[in-house]
Design an enzyme around this catalytic site. Sequence first.
Site, PDB file in Angstrom:
ATOM      1  N   GLY A  31      15.846 -15.641 -20.095  1.00 35.11           N
ATOM      2  CA  GLY A  31      16.897 -15.254 -19.163  1.00 35.11           C
ATOM      3  C   GLY A  31      17.596 -13.988 -19.610  1.00 35.11           C
ATOM      4  O   GLY A  31      17.033 -13.214 -20.388  1.00 35.11           O
ATOM      5  N   ALA A  32      18.831 -13.780 -19.097  1.00 39.55           N
ATOM      6  CA  ALA A  32      19.565 -12.529 -19.323  1.00 39.55           C
ATOM      7  C   ALA A  32      18.635 -11.368 -18.953  1.00 39.55           C
ATOM      8  O   ALA A  32      18.417 -10.443 -19.736  1.00 39.55           O
ATOM      9  CB  ALA A  32      20.066 -12.421 -20.762  1.00 39.55           C
ATOM     10  N   LEU A  33      18.087 -11.477 -17.763  1.00 32.65           N
ATOM     11  CA  LEU A  33      17.016 -10.567 -17.352  1.00 32.65           C
ATOM     12  C   LEU A  33      17.527  -9.151 -17.123  1.00 32.65           C
ATOM     13  O   LEU A  33      18.665  -8.941 -16.722  1.00 32.65           O
ATOM     14  CB  LEU A  33      16.363 -11.101 -16.072  1.00 32.65           C
ATOM     15  CG  LEU A  33      15.790 -12.516 -16.190  1.00 32.65           C
ATOM     16  CD1 LEU A  33      15.157 -12.941 -14.876  1.00 32.65           C
ATOM     17  CD2 LEU A  33      14.775 -12.623 -17.326  1.00 32.65           C
ATOM     18  N   GLY A  36      13.431  -4.453 -17.927  1.00 34.25           N
ATOM     19  CA  GLY A  36      12.245  -4.647 -18.770  1.00 34.25           C
ATOM     20  C   GLY A  36      11.504  -5.917 -18.346  1.00 34.25           C
ATOM     21  O   GLY A  36      10.281  -5.912 -18.164  1.00 34.25           O
ATOM     22  N   HIS A  37      12.248  -7.011 -18.148  1.00 39.62           N
ATOM     23  CA  HIS A  37      11.618  -8.253 -17.680  1.00 39.62           C
ATOM     24  C   HIS A  37      11.002  -8.051 -16.290  1.00 39.62           C
ATOM     25  O   HIS A  37       9.903  -8.529 -16.019  1.00 39.62           O
ATOM     26  CB  HIS A  37      12.654  -9.380 -17.563  1.00 39.62           C
ATOM     27  CG  HIS A  37      13.237  -9.833 -18.856  1.00 39.62           C
ATOM     28  ND1 HIS A  37      14.539  -9.592 -19.214  1.00 39.62           N
ATOM     29  CD2 HIS A  37      12.689 -10.539 -19.880  1.00 39.62           C
ATOM     30  CE1 HIS A  37      14.785 -10.127 -20.396  1.00 39.62           C
ATOM     31  NE2 HIS A  37      13.677 -10.704 -20.835  1.00 39.62           N
ATOM     32  N   GLY A 147       6.335  -8.295 -23.485  1.00 35.97           N
ATOM     33  CA  GLY A 147       6.732  -6.908 -23.727  1.00 35.97           C
ATOM     34  C   GLY A 147       6.366  -6.460 -25.134  1.00 35.97           C
ATOM     35  O   GLY A 147       6.457  -7.238 -26.097  1.00 35.97           O
ATOM     36  N   LYS A 149       8.042  -4.470 -26.850  1.00 40.19           N
ATOM     37  CA  LYS A 149       9.224  -4.251 -27.687  1.00 40.19           C
ATOM     38  C   LYS A 149       9.201  -5.252 -28.848  1.00 40.19           C
ATOM     39  O   LYS A 149       9.522  -4.920 -29.972  1.00 40.19           O
ATOM     40  CB  LYS A 149      10.515  -4.413 -26.895  1.00 40.19           C
ATOM     41  CG  LYS A 149      11.723  -4.094 -27.775  1.00 40.19           C
ATOM     42  CD  LYS A 149      13.018  -4.217 -27.048  1.00 40.19           C
ATOM     43  CE  LYS A 149      13.459  -5.626 -26.888  1.00 40.19           C
ATOM     44  NZ  LYS A 149      14.034  -6.237 -28.091  1.00 40.19           N
ATOM     45  N   ASP A 150       8.794  -6.495 -28.515  1.00 40.21           N
ATOM     46  CA  ASP A 150       8.662  -7.520 -29.561  1.00 40.21           C
ATOM     47  C   ASP A 150       7.241  -7.445 -30.096  1.00 40.21           C
ATOM     48  O   ASP A 150       6.413  -8.319 -29.845  1.00 40.21           O
ATOM     49  CB  ASP A 150       8.979  -8.895 -28.976  1.00 40.21           C
ATOM     50  CG  ASP A 150      10.423  -8.969 -28.532  1.00 40.21           C
ATOM     51  OD1 ASP A 150      11.304  -8.898 -29.388  1.00 40.21           O
ATOM     52  OD2 ASP A 150      10.666  -9.068 -27.316  1.00 40.21           O
ATOM     53  N   SER A 186      18.044  -7.994 -23.831  1.00 39.69           N
ATOM     54  CA  SER A 186      19.155  -8.831 -23.362  1.00 39.69           C
ATOM     55  C   SER A 186      20.348  -8.683 -24.294  1.00 39.69           C
ATOM     56  O   SER A 186      21.491  -8.889 -23.888  1.00 39.69           O
ATOM     57  CB  SER A 186      18.719 -10.294 -23.324  1.00 39.69           C
ATOM     58  OG  SER A 186      17.556 -10.404 -22.549  1.00 39.69           O
TER      59      SER A 186
HETATM   60  O1  PAF Z   1      10.547 -12.802 -25.955  1.00 34.79           O
HETATM   61  C1  PAF Z   1      11.238 -13.768 -25.582  1.00 34.79           C
HETATM   62  O2  PAF Z   1      12.119 -13.665 -24.712  1.00 34.79           O
HETATM   63  C2  PAF Z   1      11.011 -15.130 -26.211  1.00 34.79           C
HETATM   64  O3  PAF Z   1      10.719 -15.024 -27.555  1.00 34.79           O
HETATM   65  C3  PAF Z   1       9.943 -15.966 -25.472  1.00 34.79           C
HETATM   66  C4  PAF Z   1       8.577 -15.331 -25.567  1.00 34.79           C
HETATM   67  C5  PAF Z   1      10.348 -16.142 -24.017  1.00 34.79           C
HETATM   68  C6  PAF Z   1       9.848 -17.358 -26.128  1.00 34.79           C
HETATM   69  O4  PAF Z   1      11.061 -18.042 -26.054  1.00 34.79           O
END
Ligand code: PAF
Length: 280
Positions: A31-33, A36-37, A147, A149-150, A186
């Site tokens: 959430g907290a979209l 990017g999402h 993404g 980013k992670d 977020s």
């Molecule tokens: O990247 C995220 O927002 C979280 O790590 C994920 C992949 C939704 C898992 O909770």
Amino acid sequence: MQIVKHINALRKIIDGKREEGLSIGFVPTMGALHPGHLSLVDLAGQQSGFVVVSIFVNPTQFNDKGDLERYPRDLQKDIDLLAPSACQLVFAPETDEIYPESDTRQFNFGTLEEVMEGKFRPGHFNGVAQVVSRLFEIVQPDKAFFGQKDFQQLAIINEMVRKLSLPVEVIACPIIREDDGLAMSSRNMLLSAEQRLNAAHISATLFEAVNKIGEFSVENLCSWVIERINQNEFLNTEYFEIVNSVTLLPVKSWDEPCVKVGCIAVHCGKIRLIDNIEFK
Ligand code: PAF
């Protein structure tokens, strides 16, 4: 767009879509979209017949209780943002639905989970693997969108899919940035106006650094980035490493034949921000 909280309801809808011959695209989120999402949802829409977005703040991936408590939550706002997007189903479960009993599984990702984020956030990637494998089990997507980013999370998820032989294709999606370069996150909404302004110094330094490959050794460039960011009084670098994009181990020389990615984590007040950039 349908909104469901329970697995049974979700499964009925997804089974129906499969019978219609549609492929399932999945975007897991907490959430907290932000845009990017929405870019992940957009890509999922282009590559799948039916798009599912999950919204679940996963407690098992927070090694810091304060971070979990602070994590921004506003389901209605997220739903409003998703309504005009390619998302056709929002799965927003309570914790009991995902973890009817506590998840004690221990994954072993070797060095992938020991470096960078893994070093500073013990247990974090085990929690990510727990929730993502559980969500994959529930949604059974053909493709799942994450993404870049992670960056380390993506490597961990690819490894989990490989290890468990899960029938899902993981799609890596580019980092989306604010106008001043700050990677969208977020956590950005937790920054004060002053912190937010100064946080752009992180990406600005990374953009400068990629143009300095000819000038510095890998080691000296890492020190240059850390010093330059820490000169800003709002920022404190936790790590900056230039790593092999597959093994995530630090590279020693520009001559190493691999894709090199500079990964960074910086504290801006209480908020921890991450970013990365390819060095080529
Ligand atoms: O990247 C995220 O927002 C979280 O790590 C994920 C992949 C939704 C898992 O909770």
